[in-house]
Enzyme design. Sequence first.
Site, PDB file in Angstrom:
ATOM      1  N   ASP A  33      -4.666  -8.488 -12.560  1.00  0.00           N
ATOM      2  CA  ASP A  33      -5.335  -8.051 -11.345  1.00  0.00           C
ATOM      3  C   ASP A  33      -4.226  -7.775 -10.313  1.00  0.00           C
ATOM      4  O   ASP A  33      -3.074  -8.174 -10.521  1.00  0.00           O
ATOM      5  CB  ASP A  33      -6.252  -9.196 -10.888  1.00  0.00           C
ATOM      6  CG  ASP A  33      -6.805  -8.990  -9.491  1.00  0.00           C
ATOM      7  OD1 ASP A  33      -7.361  -7.916  -9.235  1.00  0.00           O
ATOM      8  OD2 ASP A  33      -6.665  -9.898  -8.662  1.00  0.00           O
ATOM      9  N   ASP A  35      -4.863  -7.507  -6.207  1.00  0.00           N
ATOM     10  CA  ASP A  35      -5.079  -8.183  -4.926  1.00  0.00           C
ATOM     11  C   ASP A  35      -5.221  -9.687  -5.095  1.00  0.00           C
ATOM     12  O   ASP A  35      -6.065 -10.167  -5.843  1.00  0.00           O
ATOM     13  CB  ASP A  35      -6.326  -7.622  -4.235  1.00  0.00           C
ATOM     14  CG  ASP A  35      -6.088  -6.219  -3.686  1.00  0.00           C
ATOM     15  OD1 ASP A  35      -5.073  -6.023  -3.001  1.00  0.00           O
ATOM     16  OD2 ASP A  35      -6.911  -5.326  -3.948  1.00  0.00           O
TER      17      ASP A  35
END
Length: 292
Positions: A33, A35
């Site tokens: 991922d 963020d």
Amino acid sequence: MKSTVLMRKPGRVQEIVGALRRGGGDRLQVISDFDMTLSRFAYNGKRCPSSHSILDNSRIISEECQKELKVLLHHYYPIEIDPHRTTSEKIPHMVEWWTKAHNLLCQQKIQKFQIAQIVRESSAMLREGYKMFFNTLYHNNIPLFIFSAGIGDVLEEIIRQMKVFHPNVHIVSNYMDFDENGFLQGFKGQLIHTYNKNSSVCENSSYFQQCQGKTNILLLGDSMGDLTMADGVPGVQNILKIGFLNDKVEERRERYVDSYDIVLEKDETLDVVNGLLQDILRQGDQMEMQGS
């Protein structure tokens, strides 16, 4: 605040790490991922911005639009992280949130060239140890697949400005679609939100076909939705899932520890990940030396 490393089954983690070590760099790929996983959640007690909030709070967004985006955030974020709702209950709310936010952004006359400026002016930060992380993967030909429900153009620009956007980095995210005059008119492809990060949104990606033979996966995430990011990968043999628990720690700890192999609580660094990579790659080096 001291960070904590949590494991439900340390013996199982040791087994997986052993298998990754035996496979070495040749067998490894990283799926992450962006963020609050590769980027920092907080710095000196202050929240760091996500790729969406960099744009939402920038000077190129009108005050009125910023207010509307904040209203959406305050309504939908508690739903996103609510431990008492199932994923399927959350999905329609996430689709609604992302769609409304993207529609608001499309009314803002955003121009392509402004993205680099707003990233430069933002307080975006990658986690401590990011240079070692990106560079180690690049120098060892380990593919890094970044799967993000954020804004692709913004997070790509962050990585570029940090000077670690190497050729081994591949990003699937919500990319902006600009018209012939360079104004934002929409977003390309299928909407990616927190809870559909799986093969359903990247079945068109020939990426994993190119990664055949990379049957060992290091998966990095910070939400329950990140656990499915490797679902579309063919022939996975070993997968180690590392979860960053950044927020609402007490109420979410149990679920994270049940779902991720290793949970990093309140850790703003990539130290554990970098340590694991060194361990996995060192074993490969030794085997090469023995073989030569």
